[in-house]
Write a protein that holds these residues in place. Sequence first.
Motif, short mmCIF file in Angstrom:
data_model
loop_
_atom_site.label_atom_id
_atom_site.label_comp_id
_atom_site.label_asym_id
_atom_site.label_seq_id
_atom_site.Cartn_x
_atom_site.Cartn_y
_atom_site.Cartn_z
N VAL A 41 10.78 -3.70 -1.06
CA VAL A 41 10.26 -2.47 -0.46
C VAL A 41 11.08 -1.30 -0.99
O VAL A 41 12.31 -1.29 -0.91
CB VAL A 41 10.34 -2.52 1.08
N ALA A 88 6.17 -7.87 2.76
CA ALA A 88 7.59 -7.56 2.67
C ALA A 88 8.46 -8.77 2.94
O ALA A 88 9.62 -8.82 2.49
CB ALA A 88 7.94 -6.42 3.63
N SER A 144 14.95 -2.37 2.83
CA SER A 144 14.31 -1.56 1.79
C SER A 144 15.34 -0.78 0.97
O SER A 144 16.46 -0.52 1.41
CB SER A 144 13.30 -0.60 2.41
#
Length: 475
Positions: free
Chosen positions: A270, A263, A287
């Motif tokens: 994400v 990530a 994310s």
Amino acid sequence: MIIRQIFTDGIAHSSYLLGGNNTCAVIDPDRDIDAYMDVASEMGWMITHVLETHLHADFISGHMELLERTGATIVVPSSADPSFDAMEVSEGDSFEIEDMIIEVLETPGHTPEHVSYVVTDRSRGELPVCVFCGDSLFVGDVGRPDLFPGRAEELASKLYDSLHDKLLKLPDFCEVYPAHGAGSLCGRSLAAKRSTTIGYERLYNYALNTDGRDDLIHSLTEDMPAAPDHFSRCSEVNRRGPELLGKLPPLRAFPPAGFSKLAEDPENIVLDIRCYEAFGGRHIPGSYSIDLKSNFATFTGWLLPPDRNILLVTDSPENASEAAVWLHRVGLDRILGFLEGGMHAWAMAGLPTEHLCQVSSPELDNMVRDDEEFVLVDVRSPSEFSSGHIDKAVNIPVDEIRHSYKELDPEAKTLVICGSGQRSSMAASILQQNNFSDVHNVSGGMTGYSAAGFGPDCPLCALPWISSGKEKKVE
């Protein structure tokens, strides 16, 4: 002659098997071909042809998958200039499948290379019995002509000719089998019924009853809904021939430490596909929030950068696999895998999380009444916004928030609202990515706000918008 329709909910896509006694053609297939293989097996058909009406813009086609599995002949418009071996057809061409004659009409307008396939069943008569018209004519609507920059009026004019000089010349009893139904953004307002006749559309389709060419051009080039980003990518992928799904790497389960390291790589993003309430409770910093039960295919194709690898956060491996199917349908093939054990495992590993505060309708109403200092961003479409909104709201559709966030103050208390809470969670996650420090999502959206008696009903929230899950609200 037998016709079997396959309807794919999340992209509101209709494809077909046209069969005789022993053989069949598949018309406008999507990328997941098991349904076609199953029907063909059930009916005892060999798939000999794959018919493409045009280079579909809203999904990746399954023509290469069917070629790989069956060896069928792919039939495409010659003006599509395909990069794969195909039978290229144009106006006046015809071919046979058992007792059926399939004739080709060039019907440009939605796209420049569009054709329709007119079928005559000689076992019964000499007149056309049906037409597979792709995205030229829908139930209650016609294909939008504005997907090619600078060519909207030209293509709308060509669509007028395709409709009036070709399709409407077919008998009134001729059955119409379009490639999309209600929920698709390939038209303005498609009806929920999945087939029709030329005669019925002649009487009741608004686009066939305009006051001439100029009126149709005006109606199809003004106030059209925004076109998702993947519309500009999928047609070129289909022209080249999509990568075979079997050649893509399988999904991997990454433990929290490995997932965290991936990530951090700027080549990766994400994507959290849990419900927005779960995302609000805790999520991985930076994310995206796009609920699998929302209009997932459309919004992932619209909001996610296509040149990045995708890491999934989900509640189960099964949901990760389902998400991958939808991502592949809109050409997002760079899926690395998913977080093993989900957010519980992430938290147990002591890794950092963010929160997105969920604001209820009564809380929002109190804030409005008390004239609190905050910015309310309504991320619904302009047509939804104009149908009813909260006075303090500023309208920035969810797709535009990726760029228009720069017009907002990242230090201000910012509440985000949509029809139910799903699109607003998408937008809020993008704001958090861009260092907005005090972001809140309005749970229940305008639907909940109105149900509580604080605002007007939202007419669009009751439309049969097709999602990849069970919901039918506009998301």
